[in-house]
Every structure is written in C-alpha cells, then in structure tokens.
Design an enzyme around this catalytic site. Structure first.
Site, PDB file in Angstrom:
ATOM      1  N   TYR A 202       0.696  -0.995   0.048  1.00 27.02           N
ATOM      2  CA  TYR A 202       0.080   0.043   0.034  1.00 27.02           C
ATOM      3  C   TYR A 202       0.815   1.066  -0.059  1.00 27.02           C
ATOM      4  CZ  TYR A 202      -3.159   3.618   1.697  1.00 27.02           C
ATOM      5  OH  TYR A 202      -3.858   4.746   1.996  1.00 27.02           O
ATOM      6  N   LYS A 206       1.281   4.276  -2.839  1.00 28.52           N
ATOM      7  CA  LYS A 206       0.992   5.520  -2.751  1.00 28.52           C
ATOM      8  C   LYS A 206       2.372   6.490  -2.971  1.00 28.52           C
ATOM      9  CE  LYS A 206      -3.065   5.778  -0.913  1.00 28.52           C
ATOM     10  NZ  LYS A 206      -4.185   7.098  -1.592  1.00 28.52           N
TER      11      LYS A 206
END
Length: 345
Positions: A202, A206
């Site tokens: 994750y 990002k």
C-alpha cells in the site's frame, strides 16, 4: 444559472469520499454553481453516498457514475464518456478532479483482471490513466488535480513507526522497481505472513502515485495549453474510515471504528494537522486545496492537511520517476492521441 464547472470525486462512497461530497453540499457556492460527478465502484450499493446526496440542495446538479479502478478497460470507458459529453457541451469542463478512491489489503495479495497487483493498479496506474485521459476536459485556466496520498508513501516518515512494516531490513526501500511492484513480486505474504506485507505494498503504491503527481506537475508546467492547471497531493492523516476493512476484525472493526474515532476527535482539537483526524476535517482540507487557496502552478503542491510537506526522498528521484512514468505508459497502453498532454512520452 450555468454551471461553473464539474467536480469529479472518485471513491465517493467511502468514508473520506462521502465526507468530501458532504463538504461540497454544505457550501452554497459550490453546491449551486458546480456539477458533481461522483464515481463509485457500484452505484446500486453506494449507500453512504446515496444518504449524503438525499440531503443535497435542489440547486445541486449531480450524477453518480460507476467506475471500477480495478479495470483499465472500465477506466477508459468512463473517461471516454466524460470527454465526449464535455466536447458536446453537455457537461461543464472539469474544475476539480479529486482522486480519492483507494485500495488496501493486508495479508492477501490480490491481482487485478489486467494482471497487476491491486493496490498498485487502483492507487497508481488507474489514476495515471484516468488523469491523462481527462486532461483534454480539464478547465485549462483554473483546473486542479488533487490526489489523496498517505504518510505511508515516505519510508522515513516517523508516523510509520506505529507499525513494524518499515523496520524489516529485507525492505530498505518502497521502490524496488516498477515491474516488481506491478506484478506483485515484492513484499509477498509468503515472505511475511503478517499484515505488514500488505501495508508495504500500500505504501509503495502511494509512493508511486506521488511520483506520478510530481512528474505530471513538471510536464504540465511546460505545456503551452495546460500550464495553469495545478497538481496537488494531500495527506489526509489517519482517519476512521473503512480503508482497513480487509485487515481482520481487530484492526478493521475495533481499532478503526472504536479507537481511532475517539483519538481523532480529541486530536483535531489539539492539532488540526495531527496524526489522526476525523474524515470531515480531511474532507474540508481537500475542498480547501481545490477551491480556497491560491493556485499553485509550476510544481507539485504537497500538503499534510493545511500545511505544506516535502514529498519522500524516493519521490524526488528523477531517474525513478522517469522509469515509473514509462512503465505506467506501457502498462496502461497509453498511445498517441490518448492525452492532451504535449510532452507525455
């Protein structure tokens, strides 16, 4: 009265997304003068958004659009429809493109129908494709593109010390290369069966979207037709939303639905840009960045709430950004004529 422009919000059924819509509705100038295009994965089951829009003033023109960021074909279809409607004058030009939708898994590794790791595709690749396709429909003078980021993109950010995800010496970087991230070859569950494996992916996704924003801002600044468009990254802080719903009962329900709401409610009174914030605060920051602050052109504006924050060191690496950009173009099959950006290659 003719609409001044279109506001697109992706992930509009989520905790932050629905709060952004609510913030738009609460401001008469925005609600009455702009058209809302609220994108969700499935409009039929978007109950939070439906409840929010049930309270919309009659003056607010709005639509709900199905958008599956896990499918590049669907992203292209939605973008083509929006571009066609703008070209015909049926939809005002895009004043704000708020890329809020996100995906986070923890212990599982899920691949998309396009063959990419899901966090990487939803959080980075589909946003890259959607943005480049929609540039032709942006308000070229006042348009703003805002991406919801995360402190997780910066391996050196001390807020990440709340977990052990970035302390494992096997993972000294969040950018092992575009191919490894895209194909789910890095931080796999069999290497680390804890929730940290998914959190790293994750964070890497990002990082990739912030790298894209930095590169896009640089290229837009040199574009004779698009140089007035602002590109903004926003770290919304830790919020009590359902982003962690795939993390299991304790984190997804107890921590995010019981503990974090209390902490966020107290924290925001002490420091509006603190580590934890209510969704309404971050939604207000998103709307502020798009409509209430002076246009920031020529480079990426990265915000932590209302404060400017330097992006991660890896996101400032021009060589890595170039590699990711080129890989993204190939992965999304972006070709001549797909985007209004002059220097897209």
């Amino acid at each position: 009265m003719a609409s001044k422009g279109t506001i697109i919000v992706t992930g509009a059924n989520g905790g932050l997304g629905s709060a952004i819509v609510q913030t738009i509705l609460s401001k008469p100038d925005l609600a009455s003068n702009y058209t809302g295009l609220y994108a969700v994965r499935k409009a039929a089951t978007a109950t939070k958004l439906q409840e929010t829009l049930s309270k919309a003033p009659s003056s607010h023109k709005h639509e709900t659009v199905d958008l599956d960021l896990g499918s590049l074909a669907n992203v292209r279809k939605v973008a083509a429809d929006i571009n066609a409607r703008v070209a015909k004058g049926d939809l005002p030009r895009i004043r704000a493109l708020i890329l809020n939708a996100g995906y986070q898994d923890h212990s599982r590794l899920v691949m998309s129908e396009d063959g990419f790791e899901m966090s990487w595709q939803v959080n980075f690749l589909s946003n890259m494709l959607l943005t480049l396709l929609l540039l032709q429909s942006m308000d070229a003078q006042e348009g703003r593109i805002l991406v919801i980021g995360s402190w997780a993109h910066n391996i050196e950010d001390k807020r990440n010390n709340a977990t052990n995800a970035y302390k494992d010496p096997r993972y000294p970087t969040l950018y092992p290369g575009a191919e490894a991230l895209a194909k789910g070859q890095w931080s796999r569950p069999e290497e680390d069966p804890s929730s940290n494996s998914g959190f790293r992916r994750y964070g890497a996704s990002k990082l990739c979207v912030i790298m894209f924003c930095q590169e896009l801002a640089n290229r837009i600044a040199k574009d004779p037709q698009l140089s007035n468009i602002s590109v903004i990254g926003l770290d919304p802080g830790g919020m009590p939303t359902d982003i962690a719903r795939r993390a299991g009962f304790f984190l997804g329900s107890v921590v995010m639905k019981v503990v974090v709401p209390v902490i966020a409610a107290v924290s925001v009174r002490i420091n509006g840009n603190g580590m934890f914030r209510p969704a309404w605060k971050s939604a207000a920051d998103a709307v502020r960045a798009c409509f209430e602050i002076e246009a920031h052109r020529g480079e990426l504006l990265h915000l932590d709430g209302t404060a400017e924050l330097e992006i991660a060191k890896e996101a400032r690496d021009e060589t890595k950004r170039r590699e990711l950009w080129e890989y993204g173009l190939e992965a999304a099959r972006i070709q001549e004529g797909d985007t209004a950006l002059a220097n897209w290659k």
